[in-house]
Design a protein around this motif. Structure first.
Motif, PDB file in Angstrom:
ATOM      1  N   GLN A 114     -12.022  -2.478  14.629  1.00  0.00           N
ATOM      2  CA  GLN A 114     -11.528  -1.253  14.004  1.00  0.00           C
ATOM      3  C   GLN A 114     -10.915  -1.606  12.667  1.00  0.00           C
ATOM      4  N   SER A 115     -10.920  -0.645  11.765  1.00  0.00           N
ATOM      5  CA  SER A 115     -10.352  -0.891  10.437  1.00  0.00           C
ATOM      6  C   SER A 115      -9.602   0.343   9.965  1.00  0.00           C
ATOM      7  N   GLN A 116      -8.684   0.120   9.043  1.00  0.00           N
ATOM      8  CA  GLN A 116      -7.832   1.194   8.523  1.00  0.00           C
ATOM      9  C   GLN A 116      -7.485   0.887   7.080  1.00  0.00           C
ATOM     10  N   LEU A 117      -7.658   1.900   6.206  1.00  0.00           N
ATOM     11  CA  LEU A 117      -7.253   1.742   4.814  1.00  0.00           C
ATOM     12  C   LEU A 117      -5.740   1.886   4.696  1.00  0.00           C
ATOM     13  N   LEU A 118      -5.169   1.029   3.879  1.00  0.00           N
ATOM     14  CA  LEU A 118      -3.722   1.023   3.665  1.00  0.00           C
ATOM     15  C   LEU A 118      -3.417   1.325   2.213  1.00  0.00           C
ATOM     16  N   SER A 119      -2.302   1.999   2.017  1.00  0.00           N
ATOM     17  CA  SER A 119      -1.775   2.213   0.673  1.00  0.00           C
ATOM     18  C   SER A 119      -0.316   1.778   0.660  1.00  0.00           C
ATOM     19  N   PHE A 120       0.260   1.727  -0.536  1.00  0.00           N
ATOM     20  CA  PHE A 120       1.587   1.144  -0.676  1.00  0.00           C
ATOM     21  C   PHE A 120       2.448   2.043  -1.550  1.00  0.00           C
ATOM     22  N   SER A 121       3.732   1.823  -1.445  1.00  0.00           N
ATOM     23  CA  SER A 121       4.654   2.552  -2.317  1.00  0.00           C
ATOM     24  C   SER A 121       4.381   2.169  -3.760  1.00  0.00           C
ATOM     25  N   PRO A 122       4.569   3.102  -4.684  1.00  0.00           N
ATOM     26  CA  PRO A 122       4.142   2.881  -6.081  1.00  0.00           C
ATOM     27  C   PRO A 122       4.766   1.671  -6.736  1.00  0.00           C
ATOM     28  N   ASN A 123       5.927   1.196  -6.258  1.00  0.00           N
ATOM     29  CA  ASN A 123       6.569   0.083  -6.956  1.00  0.00           C
ATOM     30  C   ASN A 123       5.738  -1.197  -6.892  1.00  0.00           C
ATOM     31  N   LEU A 124       4.748  -1.293  -5.935  1.00  0.00           N
ATOM     32  CA  LEU A 124       3.917  -2.490  -5.869  1.00  0.00           C
ATOM     33  C   LEU A 124       2.978  -2.572  -7.068  1.00  0.00           C
ATOM     34  N   ASP A 125       2.540  -1.421  -7.583  1.00  0.00           N
ATOM     35  CA  ASP A 125       1.608  -1.431  -8.704  1.00  0.00           C
ATOM     36  C   ASP A 125       2.219  -2.042  -9.955  1.00  0.00           C
ATOM     37  N   TYR A 126       3.546  -1.899 -10.117  1.00  0.00           N
ATOM     38  CA  TYR A 126       4.197  -2.443 -11.312  1.00  0.00           C
ATOM     39  C   TYR A 126       4.155  -3.969 -11.336  1.00  0.00           C
ATOM     40  N   HIS A 127       4.001  -4.590 -10.171  1.00  0.00           N
ATOM     41  CA  HIS A 127       4.010  -6.053 -10.084  1.00  0.00           C
ATOM     42  C   HIS A 127       2.638  -6.612  -9.730  1.00  0.00           C
ATOM     43  N   ASN A 128       1.590  -5.825  -9.863  1.00  0.00           N
ATOM     44  CA  ASN A 128       0.240  -6.246  -9.497  1.00  0.00           C
ATOM     45  C   ASN A 128      -0.482  -6.824 -10.724  1.00  0.00           C
ATOM     46  N   PRO A 129      -0.677  -8.152 -10.788  1.00  0.00           N
ATOM     47  CA  PRO A 129      -1.413  -8.741 -11.921  1.00  0.00           C
ATOM     48  C   PRO A 129      -2.922  -8.626 -11.780  1.00  0.00           C
ATOM     49  N   ASP A 130      -3.390  -8.170 -10.599  1.00  0.00           N
ATOM     50  CA  ASP A 130      -4.804  -7.968 -10.331  1.00  0.00           C
ATOM     51  C   ASP A 130      -5.609  -9.267 -10.502  1.00  0.00           C
ATOM     52  N   ILE A 131      -5.165 -10.304  -9.802  1.00  0.00           N
ATOM     53  CA  ILE A 131      -5.900 -11.565  -9.776  1.00  0.00           C
ATOM     54  C   ILE A 131      -6.143 -11.938  -8.317  1.00  0.00           C
ATOM     55  N   PRO A 132      -7.213 -12.693  -8.020  1.00  0.00           N
ATOM     56  CA  PRO A 132      -7.547 -12.996  -6.618  1.00  0.00           C
ATOM     57  C   PRO A 132      -6.434 -13.711  -5.865  1.00  0.00           C
ATOM     58  N   GLU A 133      -5.761 -14.649  -6.534  1.00  0.00           N
ATOM     59  CA  GLU A 133      -4.724 -15.415  -5.840  1.00  0.00           C
ATOM     60  C   GLU A 133      -3.572 -14.506  -5.399  1.00  0.00           C
ATOM     61  N   TRP A 134      -3.199 -13.573  -6.257  1.00  0.00           N
ATOM     62  CA  TRP A 134      -2.104 -12.663  -5.912  1.00  0.00           C
ATOM     63  C   TRP A 134      -2.510 -11.771  -4.740  1.00  0.00           C
ATOM     64  N   ARG A 135      -3.783 -11.292  -4.757  1.00  0.00           N
ATOM     65  CA  ARG A 135      -4.231 -10.425  -3.673  1.00  0.00           C
ATOM     66  C   ARG A 135      -4.265 -11.174  -2.345  1.00  0.00           C
ATOM     67  N   GLN A 136      -4.660 -12.452  -2.375  1.00  0.00           N
ATOM     68  CA  GLN A 136      -4.656 -13.239  -1.142  1.00  0.00           C
ATOM     69  C   GLN A 136      -3.235 -13.414  -0.597  1.00  0.00           C
ATOM     70  N   ASP A 137      -2.295 -13.682  -1.506  1.00  0.00           N
ATOM     71  CA  ASP A 137      -0.909 -13.875  -1.064  1.00  0.00           C
ATOM     72  C   ASP A 137      -0.329 -12.589  -0.484  1.00  0.00           C
ATOM     73  N   ILE A 138      -0.600 -11.455  -1.140  1.00  0.00           N
ATOM     74  CA  ILE A 138      -0.080 -10.180  -0.636  1.00  0.00           C
ATOM     75  C   ILE A 138      -0.693  -9.860   0.726  1.00  0.00           C
ATOM     76  N   GLY A 139      -1.985 -10.169   0.907  1.00  0.00           N
ATOM     77  CA  GLY A 139      -2.614  -9.954   2.206  1.00  0.00           C
ATOM     78  C   GLY A 139      -1.918 -10.734   3.305  1.00  0.00           C
ATOM     79  N   LYS A 140      -1.516 -11.981   3.003  1.00  0.00           N
ATOM     80  CA  LYS A 140      -0.805 -12.782   4.007  1.00  0.00           C
ATOM     81  C   LYS A 140       0.563 -12.189   4.316  1.00  0.00           C
ATOM     82  N   VAL A 141       1.246 -11.677   3.268  1.00  0.00           N
ATOM     83  CA  VAL A 141       2.570 -11.076   3.473  1.00  0.00           C
ATOM     84  C   VAL A 141       2.461  -9.832   4.352  1.00  0.00           C
ATOM     85  N   ILE A 142       1.466  -8.968   4.068  1.00  0.00           N
ATOM     86  CA  ILE A 142       1.286  -7.756   4.873  1.00  0.00           C
ATOM     87  C   ILE A 142       0.964  -8.129   6.317  1.00  0.00           C
ATOM     88  N   LYS A 143       0.136  -9.160   6.489  1.00  0.00           N
ATOM     89  CA  LYS A 143      -0.236  -9.589   7.836  1.00  0.00           C
ATOM     90  C   LYS A 143       0.988 -10.057   8.615  1.00  0.00           C
TER      91      LYS A 143
END
Length: 747
Positions: A506-535
């Motif tokens: 099963q899968s579910q789309l997630l969204s976040f509070s807007p303050n995360l967008d201010y700190h999103n550099p949009d690079i693969p390494e950052w996305r991998q780290d955030i995925g681990k934090v959410i997990k």
């Protein structure tokens, strides 16, 4: 002496046997060696040409201090000593030593075993020593060109002979023999002085003349030569003032002095072109109006010194150049490669085997809409340069034409733009035994013709395609590795991704509070780290391997949550599906109550929200198709409208609750097409939450201050979902949330 001896095989002429031949005119004519009439003991030898002849061992000695298998000296004209055998071909059995005193015309046998033979006193005497691995103490000396031999002892103790140093030009007549008395002893040097053997200096009565000839023919290589040498048996020393040549004069040129390249002599002694030779090729660089030397089939052999005679008849004739049509046109690049980079010089060279170059027009079409023309073409040493402004495969065509004809040559040139990066786009989770689309995104996108190499898991052989996308079926559950390599010219880059393969998930789309967008550099390494934090924020008592979080690139920040079954649970799927439902309910309840959050950095708290589902829960591999899409569409629309009317007027119609309950118990099925194959999940109406309960849970999960949807709006969405599911979306509902979503299916 201009005598050459050759040992080799003439295939197809003498049964592929290795034989020895001799020539007196630089290879124009070859003949076998006539074997001696008698052996060492004087017994007759029966050997008839061409079935039997003398064959010589012509290998060079690895030891420079031995005489080798064949030897001769310029100071001993006409004298040849060689090791060989008599028979139908060359052999290493029945080996003996043979000598010729007339330049190879006739031969005599002097030993029945292998001997090393050296020349003494300017070639006036011969010294022989047995070639053996046992110690010896004797050597043999001959003053009559090997007809008779005298034995001498050079040491009192037998010596293992390793070699000898002899200079036939010295007056001292000294020979140095070196070896050892035993296998463990040191080297021994033995000097043998033959001065006492030569009783006196030679006078004019001790000399004779000798004519160099070829089976009686006195002219060899267009020259007649007479030599002076010591008479056989004269036991006198020659001295430094010895002069060997008496007469040297040219001969009149005859047929035997001519032989041109590419021609062969037939039985009538006429020279005709060989099957592989085209005489017309000699004028390929000749232009109309010019002249060239045309061979008559005869040319005086190199180093031949004959004069007059047939020289004028056989010399090449000056002829006018004939006009020729272009033939054998070739186009190639200077570096020999068929690939070049966009924006760089591509240099082409045009060659032509035949044709009147000065009257030939050449056109070169580069294949990109640009062409150049040359009149009175002549080969350009630096080549013809062109810069391609776009990538691709271009057909480069050269066209040559004159008044007599034309010719064309084609070359396919690959123009590439160096690739700098490749991104492998794969789904994070895939269903086992289902087609999965995998795409390699290359930058820059206009890189020309690319070759893709695909590796799956531990495979050693890749799948090779010219397309950037591939469809693949994973048959093994668990983490699977996918690697792609992209080749563009000499550049090769790759990317690797992992994909989780399961029977269902099963899968579910997630969204976040807007303050995360201010700190999103949009690079693969950052996305991998955030995925681990959410997990880590999600996993509370749930096995780590059942949760997978993938953060998508771009803004606003979004992610997808995958809930995977336990490992090795395929056989007990029903119980596993129930376990998975429990995990899903736990996670979604936490997400719906805003209980999942993490600290991005001190003072920055990020809340994780639920958006919509993306895949049908518990996707399986069952098969099924709707028999009529239009009939199903009308049925679903009717059911949706009926449910809407029931909700709208249920308080006004007393018996409607009973009818709705009966209809609910029948569990009517709604079939949604998941793909174009027959595999489609079946979703029953009993899986959907009661409308009132659905509205209550929807209101409970809303954040305070959020706008509440009306019941009519909700049912409109629900009916639309049902309709869309029939037309090409897989409708899904997550138990306990009352939310539904659809995945677009490309038809």
């Amino acid at each position: 002496m201009l005598i050459e001896i050759f040992t080799g095989s003439l295939k197809g002429k003498i049964d592929d046997q290795i034989k020895t031949f001799i020539t007196y005119n630089k290879g124009r004519d070859w003949r076998l060696l006539q074997a001696p009439d008698t052996d060492v003991r004087g017994d007759p030898i029966v050997c008839q040409l061409p079935f039997c002849s003398l064959h010589l061992h012509l290998q060079l000695s690895e030891n420079p201090y031995t005489s080798g298998s064949i030897s001769s000296k310029e100071t001993a004209p006409g004298l040849l000593v060689a090791t060989g055998n008599i028979g139908s071909e060359l052999s290493y059995t029945d080996v003996g030593v043979f000598i010729s005193a007339d330049g190879g015309n006739s031969w005599r046998q002097i030993f029945e075993e292998e001997y090393n033979v050296w020349f003494l006193d300017w070639g006036g005497a011969l010294v022989a020593m047995k070639h053996t691995s046992v110690p010896i103490r004797h050597m043999w000396v001959s003053f009559d060109e090997g007809r008779s031999w005298s034995r001498y002892s050079f040491t009192s103790t037998p010596l293992f002979v390793d070699g000898s140093l002899v200079d036939p030009g010295i007056e001292t007549q000294i020979m140095t023999v070196f070896g050892h008395f035993s296998l463990r002893s040191e080297w021994q040097l033995v000097k043998v002085d033959y001065k006492s053997v030569f009783s006196r200096r030679c006078n004019k009565d001790d000399y004779q003349t000798w004519h160099l000839h070829n089976q009686g023919e006195p002219c060899v290589m267009g020259e007649r030569k007479i030599y002076k040498k010591r008479k056989p048996g004269a036991q006198c020393s020659l001295g430094r003032d010895y002069s060997k040549t008496v007469v040297s004069e040219p001969c009149v040129c005859g047929q035997g002095d001519f032989d041109d390249y590419g021609y062969e002599r037939h039985s009538n002694n006429q020279c005709v072109p060989a099957f592989w030779f085209s005489p017309s090729s000699l004028s390929k660089d000749c232009s109309v109006g010019q002249s060239y030397l045309n061979s008559t089939g005869y040319r005086r052999i190199v180093s031949n010194n004959c004069t007059d005679g047939l020289q004028e008849k056989y010399m090449a004739k000056m002829e006018k150049c004939p006009g020729k049509a272009p033939r054998g046109l070739h186009i190639l690049t200077t570096d020999g490669k068929l690939v070049t980079e966009q924006g760089h010089n591509a240099t082409f060279i045009i060659l032509m085997e035949e044709g009147d170059l000065q009257r030939t027009n050449i056109q070169l079409d580069f294949g990109d809409g640009i062409a150049v023309s040359y009149a009175n073409f002549s080969p350009v040493e630096d080549g013809i340069r062109h810069v391609y402004k776009s990538a691709g495969i271009f057909q480069v065509t050269a066209y040559a034409e004159n008044s007599l004809g034309s010719d064309t040559a084609v070359l396919f040139l690959h123009v590439v733009c160096p690739v700098e990066h490749v991104h492998l786009s794969v789904p994070f989770v895939a269903i086992r035994n289902k087609d999965v689309n995998i795409t390699a995104v290359v930058w820059p996108s206009q890189a020309g013709t690319l070759t893709y190499f695909w590796w799956f898991g531990n495979s050693t052989k890749p799948l090779i395609t010219l397309e950037s996308s591939i469809s693949y079926i994973f048959a093994v559950e668990g983490m699977n590795t996918v690697t792609v390599q992209v080749a563009a010219g000499s550049t090769l880059i790759q990317d690797t991704k992992e994909i989780a393969v399961h029977e269902y998930f099963q899968s579910q789309l997630l969204s976040f509070s807007p303050n995360l967008d201010y700190h999103n550099p949009d690079i693969p390494e950052w996305r991998q780290d955030i995925g681990k934090v959410i997990k880590r924020a999600l996993v509370t008592g749930i096995p780590d391997e059942q949760i997978l979080v993938a953060v998508f690139p771009g803004l606003p920040t979004s992610a997808e949550l995958f809930i995977l079954p336990h490992k090795n649970t395929t056989e007990r799927r029903k119980s596993s599906e129930a376990d998975l439902e429990q995990v899903v309910e736990i996670l979604f309840n936490a997400l719906n109550q805003n209980l999942v959050q993490f600290e991005l950095k001190p003072g920055v708290e990020v809340i994780v929200y639920v958006t919509q589902l993306t895949l049908a829960p518990l996707v399986d591999s069952s098969t099924g198709h709707s028999s009529s899409a239009m009939l199903m569409l009308l049925s679903v629309v009717f059911v949706g409208l009926a449910v809407f009317l029931v909700y709208k007027f249920k308080r006004k119609i007393p018996w409607i609750n009973i009818y709705a309950q009966v209809q609910h118990d029948k569990e009517q099925e709604m079939i949604g097409s998941v793909s174009q194959s027959e595999n489609a999940p079946k979703i029953t109406l009993s899986e959907f939450t009661d409308p009132e309960e659905l509205m209550d849970k929807e209101l409970d999960t809303r954040v305070m201050g959020e706008r509440q949807p009306s019941a009519g709006a909700f049912f409109t969405v629900w009916v639309r979902m049902l309709v869309t599911g029939v037309l090409g979306k897989a409708a899904t509902v997550t138990p306990g949330t009352g939310r539904a979503s659809g995945t677009e299916i490309n038809c």
